[in-house]
Design a protein around this motif. Sequence first.
Motif, PDB file in Angstrom:
ATOM      1  N   LEU A 109       5.846   6.216 -15.526  1.00 34.44           N
ATOM      2  CA  LEU A 109       5.264   5.229 -16.412  1.00 34.44           C
ATOM      3  C   LEU A 109       4.393   5.955 -17.426  1.00 34.44           C
ATOM      4  O   LEU A 109       3.646   6.865 -17.062  1.00 34.44           O
ATOM      5  CB  LEU A 109       4.426   4.265 -15.577  1.00 34.44           C
ATOM      6  N   PHE A 110       4.513   5.577 -18.711  1.00 38.11           N
ATOM      7  CA  PHE A 110       3.696   6.215 -19.739  1.00 38.11           C
ATOM      8  C   PHE A 110       3.496   5.272 -20.906  1.00 38.11           C
ATOM      9  O   PHE A 110       4.142   4.233 -21.007  1.00 38.11           O
ATOM     10  CB  PHE A 110       4.323   7.541 -20.195  1.00 38.11           C
ATOM     11  N   MET A 111       2.562   5.653 -21.808  1.00 42.22           N
ATOM     12  CA  MET A 111       2.311   4.897 -23.037  1.00 42.22           C
ATOM     13  C   MET A 111       2.852   5.689 -24.211  1.00 42.22           C
ATOM     14  O   MET A 111       2.908   6.922 -24.169  1.00 42.22           O
ATOM     15  CB  MET A 111       0.805   4.697 -23.261  1.00 42.22           C
ATOM     16  N   GLN A 112       3.220   4.948 -25.272  1.00 43.94           N
ATOM     17  CA  GLN A 112       3.692   5.620 -26.476  1.00 43.94           C
ATOM     18  C   GLN A 112       3.280   4.796 -27.698  1.00 43.94           C
ATOM     19  O   GLN A 112       3.497   3.583 -27.736  1.00 43.94           O
ATOM     20  CB  GLN A 112       5.210   5.782 -26.442  1.00 43.94           C
ATOM     21  N   GLU A 113       2.647   5.484 -28.678  1.00 47.90           N
ATOM     22  CA  GLU A 113       2.290   4.852 -29.952  1.00 47.90           C
ATOM     23  C   GLU A 113       3.447   5.013 -30.928  1.00 47.90           C
ATOM     24  O   GLU A 113       4.192   5.999 -30.850  1.00 47.90           O
ATOM     25  CB  GLU A 113       1.039   5.507 -30.557  1.00 47.90           C
ATOM     26  N   PRO A 114       3.591   4.096 -31.892  1.00 47.01           N
ATOM     27  CA  PRO A 114       4.661   4.228 -32.883  1.00 47.01           C
ATOM     28  C   PRO A 114       4.568   5.524 -33.693  1.00 47.01           C
ATOM     29  O   PRO A 114       5.586   6.108 -34.044  1.00 47.01           O
ATOM     30  CB  PRO A 114       4.487   3.009 -33.790  1.00 47.01           C
ATOM     31  N   ASP A 115       3.335   5.992 -33.936  1.00 48.40           N
ATOM     32  CA  ASP A 115       3.166   7.225 -34.734  1.00 48.40           C
ATOM     33  C   ASP A 115       3.179   8.487 -33.877  1.00 48.40           C
ATOM     34  O   ASP A 115       2.920   9.576 -34.353  1.00 48.40           O
ATOM     35  CB  ASP A 115       1.886   7.150 -35.564  1.00 48.40           C
ATOM     36  N   ARG A 116       3.474   8.309 -32.575  1.00 42.51           N
ATOM     37  CA  ARG A 116       3.565   9.424 -31.624  1.00 42.51           C
ATOM     38  C   ARG A 116       2.242  10.171 -31.464  1.00 42.51           C
ATOM     39  O   ARG A 116       2.206  11.335 -31.121  1.00 42.51           O
ATOM     40  CB  ARG A 116       4.662  10.420 -32.017  1.00 42.51           C
ATOM     41  N   ASN A 135      -2.491  -4.144 -20.235  1.00 40.80           N
ATOM     42  CA  ASN A 135      -3.428  -5.233 -19.941  1.00 40.80           C
ATOM     43  C   ASN A 135      -4.660  -5.223 -20.844  1.00 40.80           C
ATOM     44  O   ASN A 135      -5.357  -6.236 -20.919  1.00 40.80           O
ATOM     45  CB  ASN A 135      -3.938  -5.124 -18.495  1.00 40.80           C
ATOM     46  N   THR A 136      -4.967  -4.102 -21.466  1.00 43.37           N
ATOM     47  CA  THR A 136      -6.206  -3.959 -22.223  1.00 43.37           C
ATOM     48  C   THR A 136      -5.902  -3.557 -23.661  1.00 43.37           C
ATOM     49  O   THR A 136      -4.742  -3.336 -24.026  1.00 43.37           O
ATOM     50  CB  THR A 136      -7.100  -2.894 -21.561  1.00 43.37           C
ATOM     51  N   ARG A 137      -6.933  -3.467 -24.462  1.00 46.81           N
ATOM     52  CA  ARG A 137      -6.771  -3.000 -25.842  1.00 46.81           C
ATOM     53  C   ARG A 137      -7.900  -2.018 -26.131  1.00 46.81           C
ATOM     54  O   ARG A 137      -8.926  -2.356 -26.710  1.00 46.81           O
ATOM     55  CB  ARG A 137      -6.798  -4.172 -26.812  1.00 46.81           C
ATOM     56  N   GLY A 138      -7.680  -0.766 -25.709  1.00 42.42           N
ATOM     57  CA  GLY A 138      -8.719   0.252 -25.830  1.00 42.42           C
ATOM     58  C   GLY A 138      -8.660   1.053 -27.113  1.00 42.42           C
ATOM     59  O   GLY A 138      -9.654   1.627 -27.534  1.00 42.42           O
ATOM     60  N   GLY A 139      -7.537   1.094 -27.768  1.00 41.49           N
ATOM     61  CA  GLY A 139      -7.401   1.895 -28.985  1.00 41.49           C
ATOM     62  C   GLY A 139      -7.208   1.019 -30.198  1.00 41.49           C
ATOM     63  O   GLY A 139      -6.935  -0.175 -30.107  1.00 41.49           O
ATOM     64  N   GLY A 140      -7.352   1.633 -31.376  1.00 42.44           N
ATOM     65  CA  GLY A 140      -7.192   0.917 -32.633  1.00 42.44           C
ATOM     66  C   GLY A 140      -5.748   0.697 -33.032  1.00 42.44           C
ATOM     67  O   GLY A 140      -5.442  -0.199 -33.813  1.00 42.44           O
ATOM     68  N   GLU A 141      -4.840   1.492 -32.520  1.00 40.69           N
ATOM     69  CA  GLU A 141      -3.413   1.388 -32.842  1.00 40.69           C
ATOM     70  C   GLU A 141      -2.689   0.633 -31.726  1.00 40.69           C
ATOM     71  O   GLU A 141      -3.155   0.557 -30.603  1.00 40.69           O
ATOM     72  CB  GLU A 141      -2.797   2.790 -32.971  1.00 40.69           C
ATOM     73  N   ALA A 179      -6.434   5.806 -26.663  1.00 44.83           N
ATOM     74  CA  ALA A 179      -7.481   5.638 -25.651  1.00 44.83           C
ATOM     75  C   ALA A 179      -6.859   5.166 -24.340  1.00 44.83           C
ATOM     76  O   ALA A 179      -5.741   4.663 -24.305  1.00 44.83           O
ATOM     77  CB  ALA A 179      -8.506   4.619 -26.147  1.00 44.83           C
ATOM     78  N   ALA A 180      -7.628   5.302 -23.266  1.00 48.74           N
ATOM     79  CA  ALA A 180      -7.162   4.878 -21.941  1.00 48.74           C
ATOM     80  C   ALA A 180      -6.893   3.371 -21.931  1.00 48.74           C
ATOM     81  O   ALA A 180      -7.608   2.591 -22.556  1.00 48.74           O
ATOM     82  CB  ALA A 180      -8.194   5.232 -20.884  1.00 48.74           C
ATOM     83  N   GLU A 181      -5.845   2.973 -21.237  1.00 47.05           N
ATOM     84  CA  GLU A 181      -5.461   1.561 -21.095  1.00 47.05           C
ATOM     85  C   GLU A 181      -5.053   1.296 -19.650  1.00 47.05           C
ATOM     86  O   GLU A 181      -4.518   2.176 -18.976  1.00 47.05           O
ATOM     87  CB  GLU A 181      -4.276   1.214 -22.007  1.00 47.05           C
ATOM     88  N   SER A 236      -4.466   7.502 -19.198  1.00 51.86           N
ATOM     89  CA  SER A 236      -5.524   8.057 -20.040  1.00 51.86           C
ATOM     90  C   SER A 236      -5.062   8.497 -21.424  1.00 51.86           C
ATOM     91  O   SER A 236      -5.900   8.703 -22.304  1.00 51.86           O
ATOM     92  CB  SER A 236      -6.207   9.226 -19.321  1.00 51.86           C
ATOM     93  N   ASN A 237      -3.746   8.618 -21.641  1.00 53.89           N
ATOM     94  CA  ASN A 237      -3.255   9.020 -22.959  1.00 53.89           C
ATOM     95  C   ASN A 237      -1.761   8.752 -23.044  1.00 53.89           C
ATOM     96  O   ASN A 237      -1.178   8.187 -22.122  1.00 53.89           O
ATOM     97  CB  ASN A 237      -3.582  10.488 -23.253  1.00 53.89           C
ATOM     98  N   THR A 238      -1.130   9.182 -24.118  1.00 52.15           N
ATOM     99  CA  THR A 238       0.285   8.908 -24.352  1.00 52.15           C
ATOM    100  C   THR A 238       1.175  10.033 -23.857  1.00 52.15           C
ATOM    101  O   THR A 238       0.711  11.150 -23.569  1.00 52.15           O
ATOM    102  CB  THR A 238       0.557   8.705 -25.854  1.00 52.15           C
ATOM    103  N   VAL A 239       2.456   9.757 -23.792  1.00 50.91           N
ATOM    104  CA  VAL A 239       3.447  10.757 -23.408  1.00 50.91           C
ATOM    105  C   VAL A 239       3.470  11.906 -24.414  1.00 50.91           C
ATOM    106  O   VAL A 239       3.711  13.057 -24.055  1.00 50.91           O
ATOM    107  CB  VAL A 239       4.845  10.105 -23.231  1.00 50.91           C
TER     108      VAL A 239
END
Length: 154
Positions: A125-132, A103-109, A136-138, A76-79
């Motif tokens: 297991l977690f998600m991480q954006e480059p800008d930290r 598997n999905t593309r729920g966010g703009g970044e 959105a959920a994926e 549902s969100n990033t680390v």
Amino acid sequence: PTAQPTNSPTVQPTNSPTAQPTNSPTSQPTNSPTAQPTYAPTAQPTHAPSAQPTHVPTAAPTPSLIVGETGRIQLSNTVDMGFVANIDFRHNYNNPVVVAFINTRGGGESVSARIRAVSSSGCQLFMQEPDRGSHAAEWVSYIVVESGRNTLEG
């Protein structure tokens, strides 16, 4: 003993072993063991056990047929926003290798799936954006396999 194996079973058992194993089972068991094992099982069970028992067990247990597994989870969100999922494997592994992907593309970044704390029974297991930032959920899929060279059939 005969010099070469016969092409068909004999009617009566022989009193001594053949020099070479036969290519097909005899119709009756022999009175003594052959010098070498046959290539195929006998038509009937023999009346006595093998001449000598094995003195030591096999070096290792028969390997499991399970070499890996897959799974899917919605994150549902990033680390960086405090979200980490604990994954429990369905099987235990000696040296697991885990690969995860979005598997999905729920966010703009863009966002990456990350793995840490891998053990024989699970991982995080977690998600991480480059800008930290948040995301959105994926849906994230993962595969777990035993390290090394494996063969998958099917």
